[in-house]
Design a protein around this motif. Sequence first.
Motif, short mmCIF file in Angstrom:
data_model
loop_
_atom_site.label_atom_id
_atom_site.label_comp_id
_atom_site.label_asym_id
_atom_site.label_seq_id
_atom_site.Cartn_x
_atom_site.Cartn_y
_atom_site.Cartn_z
N PHE A 221 0.83 -1.20 0.00
CA PHE A 221 0.00 0.00 0.00
C PHE A 221 0.87 1.26 0.00
N LEU A 222 1.96 1.23 0.75
CA LEU A 222 2.88 2.37 0.77
C LEU A 222 3.54 2.57 -0.59
N MET A 223 3.94 1.48 -1.25
CA MET A 223 4.53 1.61 -2.58
C MET A 223 3.50 2.15 -3.57
N PHE A 224 2.25 1.73 -3.43
CA PHE A 224 1.19 2.27 -4.27
C PHE A 224 1.05 3.78 -4.08
N LEU A 225 1.08 4.24 -2.81
CA LEU A 225 0.96 5.68 -2.55
C LEU A 225 2.11 6.45 -3.19
N VAL A 226 3.32 5.91 -3.11
CA VAL A 226 4.47 6.58 -3.70
C VAL A 226 4.37 6.59 -5.23
N ALA A 227 4.01 5.44 -5.79
CA ALA A 227 3.95 5.33 -7.26
C ALA A 227 2.93 6.28 -7.85
N CYS A 228 1.69 6.18 -7.40
CA CYS A 228 0.63 7.02 -7.96
C CYS A 228 0.72 8.45 -7.43
N GLY A 229 1.16 8.59 -6.17
CA GLY A 229 1.28 9.92 -5.59
C GLY A 229 2.29 10.78 -6.31
N LEU A 230 3.46 10.24 -6.61
CA LEU A 230 4.49 11.03 -7.28
C LEU A 230 4.17 11.24 -8.75
N ALA A 231 3.52 10.28 -9.38
CA ALA A 231 3.10 10.49 -10.78
C ALA A 231 2.14 11.67 -10.87
N GLN A 232 1.26 11.80 -9.88
CA GLN A 232 0.33 12.94 -9.86
C GLN A 232 1.03 14.22 -9.42
N ALA A 233 1.89 14.12 -8.39
CA ALA A 233 2.58 15.30 -7.88
C ALA A 233 3.46 15.96 -8.92
N ALA A 234 3.96 15.17 -9.86
CA ALA A 234 4.83 15.72 -10.90
C ALA A 234 4.10 16.68 -11.83
N HIS A 235 2.77 16.76 -11.72
CA HIS A 235 2.02 17.74 -12.50
C HIS A 235 2.07 19.13 -11.87
N ALA A 236 2.76 19.31 -10.75
CA ALA A 236 2.69 20.54 -9.97
C ALA A 236 3.07 21.79 -10.77
N THR A 237 4.19 21.75 -11.48
CA THR A 237 4.62 22.92 -12.26
C THR A 237 3.58 23.24 -13.33
N TYR A 238 3.07 22.21 -13.96
CA TYR A 238 2.04 22.38 -14.99
C TYR A 238 0.79 23.03 -14.41
N TYR A 239 0.31 22.54 -13.27
CA TYR A 239 -0.91 23.07 -12.67
C TYR A 239 -0.72 24.50 -12.17
N ALA A 240 0.41 24.80 -11.53
CA ALA A 240 0.60 26.11 -10.91
C ALA A 240 1.08 27.16 -11.90
N PHE A 241 1.94 26.77 -12.83
CA PHE A 241 2.58 27.78 -13.68
C PHE A 241 2.46 27.49 -15.18
N GLY A 242 1.80 26.39 -15.56
CA GLY A 242 1.70 26.06 -16.97
C GLY A 242 1.07 27.18 -17.79
N SER A 243 -0.09 27.67 -17.35
CA SER A 243 -0.77 28.74 -18.10
C SER A 243 0.03 30.04 -18.05
N ILE A 244 0.61 30.35 -16.90
CA ILE A 244 1.42 31.56 -16.78
C ILE A 244 2.62 31.49 -17.72
#
Length: 404
Positions: A221-244
Amino acid sequence: MQLTYGIRVGAFFGALFLIYGVHLPFFPLWLEWRGLTPGEISVIVAVPYFLRLVVSPSVAFVADRTGRHRAAIIVLAWAGVVLSLAIGQLYGFGPILLAAVGLSLAMTTIMPLTEVIAVGGVRHHGCDYGRMRLWGSLTFILASSVAAWVIGRFGVGSVVWLLVAGTAATVAGAYLLPSVAIAEDCQDADGRSKEGAGGIETVDNKVDAAAVMALLRTPVFLMFLVACGLAQAAHATYYAFGSIHWASQGLAPLTIGILWGIGVLAEVALFAWSGKVFERFSVAALMVVGAGASVLRWAVMAADPGLVWLVVLQLLHALTFGASHLAAIRFISLAVEPKLSGTAQAIYSTIAMGVAMGAATLLSGWYYESLNGATYLIMAAISMVGVCAAVGVWRYWSGDVLRT
């Protein structure tokens, strides 16, 4: 019943994503228009992710114990209306921070609660999760496209009023949601509680803290959280500054809205064929594909590619977000006991779109002013860690309910 249940949940996903379709692409532009700095914008975007560590699991835990997921969604939807109205009247970093954080917490806490109702339809009525969820993606495209046109016509200040319209639609959709009781997993075909000899209930459906902690100590379960969590977290620059960033390169609001729409349209296509996808690929394989595509997408984005390549990279959203999300929802439905499903959904949401996303967003804010588009390289590195964790799930999970 299957059709009615699926339509009602799909309609709510559609209403909820009217908010997301405005908030994700254009709220950072509104914050910039209001005079906030990149550092202040990153704080406003990141703080809700950290607070979700407490808020989302707590609300989900209470909803799991009471079975009142729909009622919680209605309360949160009304809070979204009030807070979106308040934001339009506020100026300065502090006041906007308080209201914006409240709005983000309200609309993001709704999501795992809705997932519980959707998964309940899959378990008890044979609904197709992907077919329900794709309506959210479709309205995201509609909302981002309409918002781009409105902004081009009336200016960035109109973003808040579009959020008000989206939150109002979400309230209406919330009242149409079906109720789902987790206790259904402990009922027979006639709706009666399963009982043993002497009329004693044989299934304990109460959620307790010990069960939650046991789940959190499970390596897979912890590996699942890391795998899917980081795949989603890597969208951070896109979500916060992509349009800017795209706006700074001279792209018009309509072009920016279309680019966001292309990414979500690719996601819709994957959701529409989710049943076929799971016939061909295992859950763990999808995790690996999603994280691997994330490494590729953000590494190329760091090079500030031209418009044609941006279109191609946006199509990868089907994998970086869509495949990772589908894998996460299916993993929870297969690997976690039904009585813990709401809490597990909230934990995933808190990690994937919470702590990990918040940290990645703050990193983006710290480096964006100096690195600009090269900030995406940090996201590619985060995704690589997710790939390693996904391989771990592939190797060590048998596909059954986890022993806690």
